[in-house]
Design a protein around this motif. Structure first.
Motif, short mmCIF file in Angstrom:
data_model
loop_
_atom_site.label_atom_id
_atom_site.label_comp_id
_atom_site.label_asym_id
_atom_site.label_seq_id
_atom_site.Cartn_x
_atom_site.Cartn_y
_atom_site.Cartn_z
N VAL A 10 0.83 -1.20 0.00
CA VAL A 10 0.00 0.00 0.00
C VAL A 10 0.87 1.25 0.00
N ALA A 11 1.95 1.25 0.76
CA ALA A 11 2.85 2.41 0.77
C ALA A 11 3.42 2.65 -0.62
N ALA A 12 3.80 1.59 -1.30
CA ALA A 12 4.35 1.73 -2.66
C ALA A 12 3.27 2.21 -3.62
N ALA A 13 2.04 1.70 -3.46
CA ALA A 13 0.94 2.11 -4.34
C ALA A 13 0.64 3.59 -4.16
N LEU A 14 0.59 4.05 -2.92
CA LEU A 14 0.36 5.47 -2.68
C LEU A 14 1.53 6.30 -3.21
N GLY A 15 2.73 5.76 -3.05
CA GLY A 15 3.90 6.46 -3.57
C GLY A 15 3.87 6.61 -5.07
N SER A 16 3.22 5.67 -5.77
CA SER A 16 3.15 5.76 -7.23
C SER A 16 2.28 6.92 -7.68
N LEU A 17 1.43 7.45 -6.78
CA LEU A 17 0.60 8.61 -7.11
C LEU A 17 1.40 9.91 -7.07
N SER A 18 2.54 9.85 -6.41
CA SER A 18 3.34 11.06 -6.24
C SER A 18 4.12 11.37 -7.51
N GLN A 19 3.73 12.41 -8.18
CA GLN A 19 4.40 12.81 -9.41
C GLN A 19 5.59 13.71 -9.08
N THR A 20 6.56 13.71 -9.96
CA THR A 20 7.75 14.51 -9.75
C THR A 20 7.43 16.00 -9.91
N VAL A 21 7.79 16.77 -8.89
CA VAL A 21 7.59 18.21 -8.95
C VAL A 21 8.65 18.80 -9.87
N PRO A 22 8.27 19.52 -10.89
CA PRO A 22 9.26 20.09 -11.81
C PRO A 22 10.15 21.09 -11.09
N ASP A 23 11.44 21.02 -11.39
CA ASP A 23 12.40 21.95 -10.77
C ASP A 23 12.46 23.20 -11.63
N VAL A 24 11.64 24.19 -11.27
CA VAL A 24 11.55 25.43 -12.03
C VAL A 24 12.29 26.53 -11.29
N ASP A 25 13.39 26.99 -11.86
CA ASP A 25 14.15 28.09 -11.26
C ASP A 25 13.77 29.38 -11.99
N THR A 26 12.89 30.15 -11.37
CA THR A 26 12.40 31.38 -12.00
C THR A 26 13.30 32.57 -11.70
N GLY A 27 14.23 32.39 -10.77
CA GLY A 27 15.11 33.50 -10.40
C GLY A 27 14.66 34.25 -9.17
N SER A 28 13.52 33.85 -8.59
CA SER A 28 13.06 34.52 -7.37
C SER A 28 12.29 33.54 -6.50
#
Length: 205
Positions: free
Chosen positions: A65-83
């Motif tokens: 179940v922990a792995a299944a829930l973890g599969s819902l976690s999408q990668t947060v894009p690393d956006v460097d906007t400068g601020s």
């Protein structure tokens, strides 16, 4: 091969397709029967895989179940906007989009188990929340380098300022995370970060 050399045994290559089928089946059973009603047998049947395949990957229901829930976690894009403000706006929008996909019918049953099972809580946190906290840590580190923040702000605490309002609005109030609301969350989070970790030249004397 010399007499003293043992033959190398190669293990079976793990199938990504099997992993996906098992995790998808676990999520479906979780939606239908909840955490308490989920059984490994039901997941095996729904996934169309063998018990050996499932247990070799996840020996216990809790692991699965922990792995299944973890599969819902999408990668947060690393956006460097400068601020800091721009980075937080991008982060808040991404996190809100992921959270709104998570079906509410998982919440009560799973959260109840998370509250009484410390080991399960730690597993889910590592798989689901950990990558997001790490992404927010990168934002904080960049803000420090730019002189927008000082030290002393824990990424874990910072994460609560971002996700708390979103969770309350979406899962408790049943309201949509509108662009205007997310803007308020980003602005409020940035203000909280600066209040908790002001740059050195802005600290009270």
């Amino acid at each position: 091969m010399t007499p003293n050399e043992a033959p190398v045994r190669r293990g079976r290559r793990r199938s990504a397709a099997a992993d996906e089928a098992i995790l998808a089946a676990a999520l479906e059973v979780l939606r239908l029967d909840g955490y308490g009603g989920l059984t490994m047998g039901a997941v095996i049947k729904r996934s169309g895989t063998s018990s050996a395949t499932v247990y070799r990957r996840w020996p216990t229901k809790q692991d699965l179940v922990a792995a299944a829930l973890g599969s819902l976690s999408q990668t947060v894009p690393d956006v460097d906007t400068g601020s800091l403000d721009g980075d937080l706006a991008a982060f808040v929008t991404a996190v809100a989009g992921f959270d709104c996909v998570d079906p509410e019918d998982l919440a009560v049953d799973v959260i109840s188990e998370l509250g009484r099972n410390a080991e399960f809580h730690a597993q889910v946190t590592e798989k689901f929340v950990g990558p997001r906290v790490a992404a927010l840590k990168d934002i904080i580190v960049r803000a420090r380098r730019r002189g927008e923040l000082g030290t002393g702000l824990s990424p874990g605490v910072a994460y609560g300022f971002v996700t708390g309002p979103i969770h309350h609005r979406v899962h408790e109030q049943g309201e949509p995370a509108t662009p205007g609301f997310l803007h308020s969350v980003a602005v409020g989070s940035a203000a909280a970060f600066r209040a908790l970790a002001p740059p050195a030249d802005n600290r009270p004397g």
